[in-house]
Every structure is written in structure tokens, then in C-alpha cells.
Scaffold this motif. Structure first.
Motif, PDB file in Angstrom:
ATOM      1  N   ALA A  31       0.818  -1.220   0.000  1.00 13.07           N
ATOM      2  CA  ALA A  31       0.000   0.000   0.000  1.00 13.07           C
ATOM      3  C   ALA A  31       0.849   1.266   0.000  1.00 13.07           C
ATOM      4  O   ALA A  31       0.310   2.374  -0.075  1.00 13.07           O
ATOM      5  N   LYS A  32       2.187   1.081   0.099  1.00 12.74           N
ATOM      6  CA  LYS A  32       3.114   2.216   0.127  1.00 12.74           C
ATOM      7  C   LYS A  32       2.790   3.180   1.273  1.00 12.74           C
ATOM      8  O   LYS A  32       2.714   4.411   1.089  1.00 12.74           O
ATOM      9  N   ILE A  33       2.588   2.587   2.446  1.00 12.19           N
ATOM     10  CA  ILE A  33       2.301   3.365   3.651  1.00 12.19           C
ATOM     11  C   ILE A  33       3.465   3.158   4.607  1.00 12.19           C
ATOM     12  O   ILE A  33       3.918   2.022   4.817  1.00 12.19           O
ATOM     13  N   SER A  34       3.949   4.235   5.205  1.00 13.16           N
ATOM     14  CA  SER A  34       5.050   4.108   6.168  1.00 13.16           C
ATOM     15  C   SER A  34       4.516   3.533   7.477  1.00 13.16           C
ATOM     16  O   SER A  34       3.308   3.542   7.746  1.00 13.16           O
ATOM     17  N   LEU A  35       5.431   3.051   8.298  1.00 10.79           N
ATOM     18  CA  LEU A  35       5.058   2.520   9.611  1.00 10.79           C
ATOM     19  C   LEU A  35       4.361   3.604  10.434  1.00 10.79           C
ATOM     20  O   LEU A  35       3.320   3.355  11.056  1.00 10.79           O
ATOM     21  N   ARG A  36       4.900   4.812  10.392  1.00  9.81           N
ATOM     22  CA  ARG A  36       4.299   5.929  11.141  1.00  9.81           C
ATOM     23  C   ARG A  36       2.882   6.240  10.645  1.00  9.81           C
ATOM     24  O   ARG A  36       1.981   6.482  11.446  1.00  9.81           O
ATOM     25  N   GLN A  37       2.727   6.253   9.326  1.00 12.89           N
ATOM     26  CA  GLN A  37       1.392   6.544   8.773  1.00 12.89           C
ATOM     27  C   GLN A  37       0.381   5.491   9.206  1.00 12.89           C
ATOM     28  O   GLN A  37      -0.731   5.828   9.607  1.00 12.89           O
ATOM     29  N   LEU A  38       0.768   4.208   9.099  1.00 16.18           N
ATOM     30  CA  LEU A  38      -0.162   3.143   9.483  1.00 16.18           C
ATOM     31  C   LEU A  38      -0.467   3.204  10.972  1.00 16.18           C
ATOM     32  O   LEU A  38      -1.626   3.041  11.374  1.00 16.18           O
ATOM     33  N   ALA A  39       0.536   3.472  11.782  1.00 16.69           N
ATOM     34  CA  ALA A  39       0.310   3.573  13.223  1.00 16.69           C
ATOM     35  C   ALA A  39      -0.719   4.671  13.521  1.00 16.69           C
ATOM     36  O   ALA A  39      -1.640   4.472  14.326  1.00 16.69           O
ATOM     37  N   LYS A  40      -0.581   5.790  12.833  1.00 16.92           N
ATOM     38  CA  LYS A  40      -1.522   6.893  13.035  1.00 16.92           C
ATOM     39  C   LYS A  40      -2.928   6.511  12.562  1.00 16.92           C
ATOM     40  O   LYS A  40      -3.912   6.747  13.260  1.00 16.92           O
ATOM     41  N   LEU A  41      -3.003   5.910  11.365  1.00  9.34           N
ATOM     42  CA  LEU A  41      -4.307   5.504  10.832  1.00  9.34           C
ATOM     43  C   LEU A  41      -4.994   4.462  11.709  1.00  9.34           C
ATOM     44  O   LEU A  41      -6.213   4.463  11.852  1.00  9.34           O
ATOM     45  N   ALA A  42      -4.183   3.570  12.300  1.00 12.36           N
ATOM     46  CA  ALA A  42      -4.737   2.486  13.114  1.00 12.36           C
ATOM     47  C   ALA A  42      -4.947   2.897  14.564  1.00 12.36           C
ATOM     48  O   ALA A  42      -5.569   2.161  15.334  1.00 12.36           O
ATOM     49  N   GLY A  43      -4.404   4.043  14.942  1.00 15.76           N
ATOM     50  CA  GLY A  43      -4.572   4.509  16.317  1.00 15.76           C
ATOM     51  C   GLY A  43      -3.727   3.739  17.321  1.00 15.76           C
ATOM     52  O   GLY A  43      -4.137   3.546  18.466  1.00 15.76           O
ATOM     53  N   VAL A  44      -2.544   3.274  16.873  1.00 21.23           N
ATOM     54  CA  VAL A  44      -1.623   2.586  17.778  1.00 21.23           C
ATOM     55  C   VAL A  44      -0.284   3.315  17.730  1.00 21.23           C
ATOM     56  O   VAL A  44      -0.033   4.102  16.825  1.00 21.23           O
ATOM     57  N   ASN A  46       3.794   3.890  17.262  1.00 22.75           N
ATOM     58  CA  ASN A  46       4.810   3.383  16.334  1.00 22.75           C
ATOM     59  C   ASN A  46       5.546   2.177  16.910  1.00 22.75           C
ATOM     60  O   ASN A  46       5.692   1.165  16.215  1.00 22.75           O
ATOM     61  N   PRO A  47       6.032   2.262  18.162  1.00 18.84           N
ATOM     62  CA  PRO A  47       6.771   1.119  18.701  1.00 18.84           C
ATOM     63  C   PRO A  47       5.919  -0.157  18.775  1.00 18.84           C
ATOM     64  O   PRO A  47       6.411  -1.249  18.488  1.00 18.84           O
ATOM     65  N   TYR A  48       4.647  -0.007  19.134  1.00 17.04           N
ATOM     66  CA  TYR A  48       3.769  -1.181  19.234  1.00 17.04           C
ATOM     67  C   TYR A  48       3.580  -1.824  17.867  1.00 17.04           C
ATOM     68  O   TYR A  48       3.697  -3.040  17.716  1.00 17.04           O
ATOM     69  N   LEU A  49       3.318  -1.019  16.840  1.00 15.49           N
ATOM     70  CA  LEU A  49       3.145  -1.548  15.493  1.00 15.49           C
ATOM     71  C   LEU A  49       4.437  -2.209  15.007  1.00 15.49           C
ATOM     72  O   LEU A  49       4.409  -3.277  14.396  1.00 15.49           O
ATOM     73  N   SER A  50       5.557  -1.592  15.308  1.00 16.84           N
ATOM     74  CA  SER A  50       6.844  -2.169  14.936  1.00 16.84           C
ATOM     75  C   SER A  50       7.039  -3.533  15.603  1.00 16.84           C
ATOM     76  O   SER A  50       7.506  -4.489  14.970  1.00 16.84           O
ATOM     77  N   GLN A  51       6.666  -3.647  16.865  1.00 13.24           N
ATOM     78  CA  GLN A  51       6.779  -4.920  17.577  1.00 13.24           C
ATOM     79  C   GLN A  51       5.861  -5.977  16.978  1.00 13.24           C
ATOM     80  O   GLN A  51       6.229  -7.147  16.882  1.00 13.24           O
ATOM     81  N   ILE A  52       4.673  -5.568  16.542  1.00 14.97           N
ATOM     82  CA  ILE A  52       3.749  -6.498  15.882  1.00 14.97           C
ATOM     83  C   ILE A  52       4.381  -7.005  14.591  1.00 14.97           C
ATOM     84  O   ILE A  52       4.412  -8.213  14.331  1.00 14.97           O
ATOM     85  N   GLU A  53       4.906  -6.092  13.794  1.00 16.73           N
ATOM     86  CA  GLU A  53       5.505  -6.481  12.512  1.00 16.73           C
ATOM     87  C   GLU A  53       6.711  -7.395  12.686  1.00 16.73           C
ATOM     88  O   GLU A  53       6.962  -8.257  11.850  1.00 16.73           O
ATOM     89  N   ARG A  54       7.446  -7.221  13.770  1.00 18.26           N
ATOM     90  CA  ARG A  54       8.617  -8.064  14.011  1.00 18.26           C
ATOM     91  C   ARG A  54       8.269  -9.361  14.724  1.00 18.26           C
ATOM     92  O   ARG A  54       9.138 -10.180  14.975  1.00 18.26           O
ATOM     93  N   GLY A  55       6.987  -9.544  15.043  1.00 18.57           N
ATOM     94  CA  GLY A  55       6.556 -10.790  15.677  1.00 18.57           C
ATOM     95  C   GLY A  55       6.791 -10.827  17.169  1.00 18.57           C
ATOM     96  O   GLY A  55       6.690 -11.885  17.787  1.00 18.57           O
ATOM     97  N   LEU A  56       7.081  -9.680  17.764  1.00 24.77           N
ATOM     98  CA  LEU A  56       7.325  -9.632  19.206  1.00 24.77           C
ATOM     99  C   LEU A  56       6.036  -9.499  20.005  1.00 24.77           C
ATOM    100  O   LEU A  56       6.004  -9.832  21.189  1.00 24.77           O
ATOM    101  N   ARG A  57       5.009  -8.999  19.367  1.00 26.40           N
ATOM    102  CA  ARG A  57       3.684  -8.862  19.996  1.00 26.40           C
ATOM    103  C   ARG A  57       2.640  -9.487  19.102  1.00 26.40           C
ATOM    104  O   ARG A  57       2.713  -9.388  17.878  1.00 26.40           O
ATOM    105  N   LYS A  58       1.643 -10.102  19.711  1.00 34.18           N
ATOM    106  CA  LYS A  58       0.509 -10.660  18.968  1.00 34.18           C
ATOM    107  C   LYS A  58      -0.691  -9.765  19.244  1.00 34.18           C
ATOM    108  O   LYS A  58      -1.165  -9.692  20.368  1.00 34.18           O
ATOM    109  N   PRO A  59      -1.173  -9.061  18.231  1.00 37.15           N
ATOM    110  CA  PRO A  59      -2.259  -8.093  18.452  1.00 37.15           C
ATOM    111  C   PRO A  59      -3.600  -8.762  18.708  1.00 37.15           C
ATOM    112  O   PRO A  59      -3.856  -9.874  18.259  1.00 37.15           O
ATOM    113  N   SER A  60      -4.445  -8.043  19.417  1.00 41.60           N
ATOM    114  CA  SER A  60      -5.805  -8.510  19.661  1.00 41.60           C
ATOM    115  C   SER A  60      -6.628  -8.356  18.386  1.00 41.60           C
ATOM    116  O   SER A  60      -6.216  -7.685  17.434  1.00 41.60           O
ATOM    117  N   ALA A  61      -7.807  -8.953  18.385  1.00 46.38           N
ATOM    118  CA  ALA A  61      -8.708  -8.838  17.239  1.00 46.38           C
ATOM    119  C   ALA A  61      -9.084  -7.374  17.005  1.00 46.38           C
ATOM    120  O   ALA A  61      -9.192  -6.927  15.863  1.00 46.38           O
TER     121      ALA A  61
END
Length: 158
Positions: A31-44, A46-61
Motif C-alpha cells: 500500500a506504500k504506507i510508512s510505519l508511522r502513517q499506518l500507526a496513526k491511521l490504526a490509532g496505535v 509506532n513502537p507497538y506496530l513495529s513490535q507487531i511487525e517483528r513478531g514480538l507482539r501478537k495483536p488482539s482482534a
């Protein structure tokens, strides 16, 4: 032995976390969206989204739903990737409907419901088999244009 079972369950959960994180990263890059942009759009954060992407956190539904909204993809697709939902029956057509970016979630669900009702109806009545038998196994269906051109032909005069 119970510790071994616990360890394998923990490893499986960690694998799911990595898989969903990798999938989210792929979707974000597509989608050509930066991590910061997606974090803002998703309301989470940046560090949390980064941890999800790296498999360090498993997000809730709920978080997955917010991420899906930010990516403009179906939340169902993320739920399947995360192991929350099982893959929907229906094959490529159902997948295409779910992935369609220009449809709302409600429109997607209506289309999937109609498609599934047709599939159930055809399975119950064997409609596909009867239609083939009615045409004849070797008969090719004739298009409207072919029927019209055949009907307009006149017999040659003698």
C-alpha cells in the motif's frame, strides 16, 4: 511432559505472531504506507506496530481490525492470517471479494452471503449437473449474437 506441551504451544503462538506481523508489513509495503502513517491511521503507537511487525507482539482482534482499516483491507483477511478465523470456503471468488478495496465491509458481506447461498442451492439440487445434461455434454452454448445471426439467415433461392 506437560512442560514440553507448553513449550510447543508457546512456539506455535510465537510463529503466529511472526506470521501476522510479516503479513501486515507486506500489506503496508504494498500500500506504500510508512510505519508511522499506518500507526496513526490504526490509532496505535509506532513502537507497538513495529513490535507487531517483528513478531514480538501478537495483536488482539480489535487492534487487527484497526490495522485492517488503516491498510484498507478486510479485517477478516487479518483474522485468518492471525489464526483467529478459519479460511473461508469459496475459493478465489470469495478471496477476490474480501480483497476488493473499492467495496465496503457491508457490501463484501452481502456479496459473500449471496454467493454462498447460490453454492448451497446448487449443491443441494445438483443444478450444475442438470444444466450440463440439458445442453448435452458435447453441445457448445450458443451466444445471443450467434442465435440472432442464425435466425436472420435466409435459405438460398434456387
Amino acid at each position: 511432559m506437560p512442560r514440553e506441551l507448553d513449550k510447543s504451544i508457546d512456539e506455535a503462538v510465537a510463529d503466529l505472531g511472526r506470521d501476522i506481523g510479516e503479513y501486515i508489513r507486506q500489506q503496508r509495503n504494498t500500500a506504500k504506507i510508512s510505519l508511522r502513517q499506518l500507526a496513526k491511521l490504526a490509532g496505535v503507537s509506532n513502537p507497538y506496530l513495529s513490535q507487531i511487525e517483528r513478531g514480538l507482539r501478537k495483536p488482539s482482534a480489535e487492534i487487527l481490525q484497526q490495522i485492517a482499516k488503516g491498510l484498507r483491507i478486510s479485517a477478516e483477511a487479518l483474522y485468518v492470517e492471525a489464526g483467529i478465523l478459519e479460511q473461508r470456503e469459496g475459493g478465489a471468488l470469495a478471496d477476490a471479494i474480501v480483497a476488493a478495496p473499492d467495496l465496503t465491509e457491508r457490501q463484501k458481506q452481502v456479496l459473500l452471503d449471496v454467493y454462498e447461498s447460490f453454492r448451497r442451492e446448487n449443491a443441494a439440487t445438483g443444478a450444475g449437473d442438470r444444466a450440463t445434461a440439458k445442453r448435452g455434454s458435447t453441445a457448445k452454448p450458443q451466444s445471443t449474437a450467434e442465435r440472432d445471426s442464425t435466425a436472420n439467415q435466409t435459405e438460398p433461392e434456387e
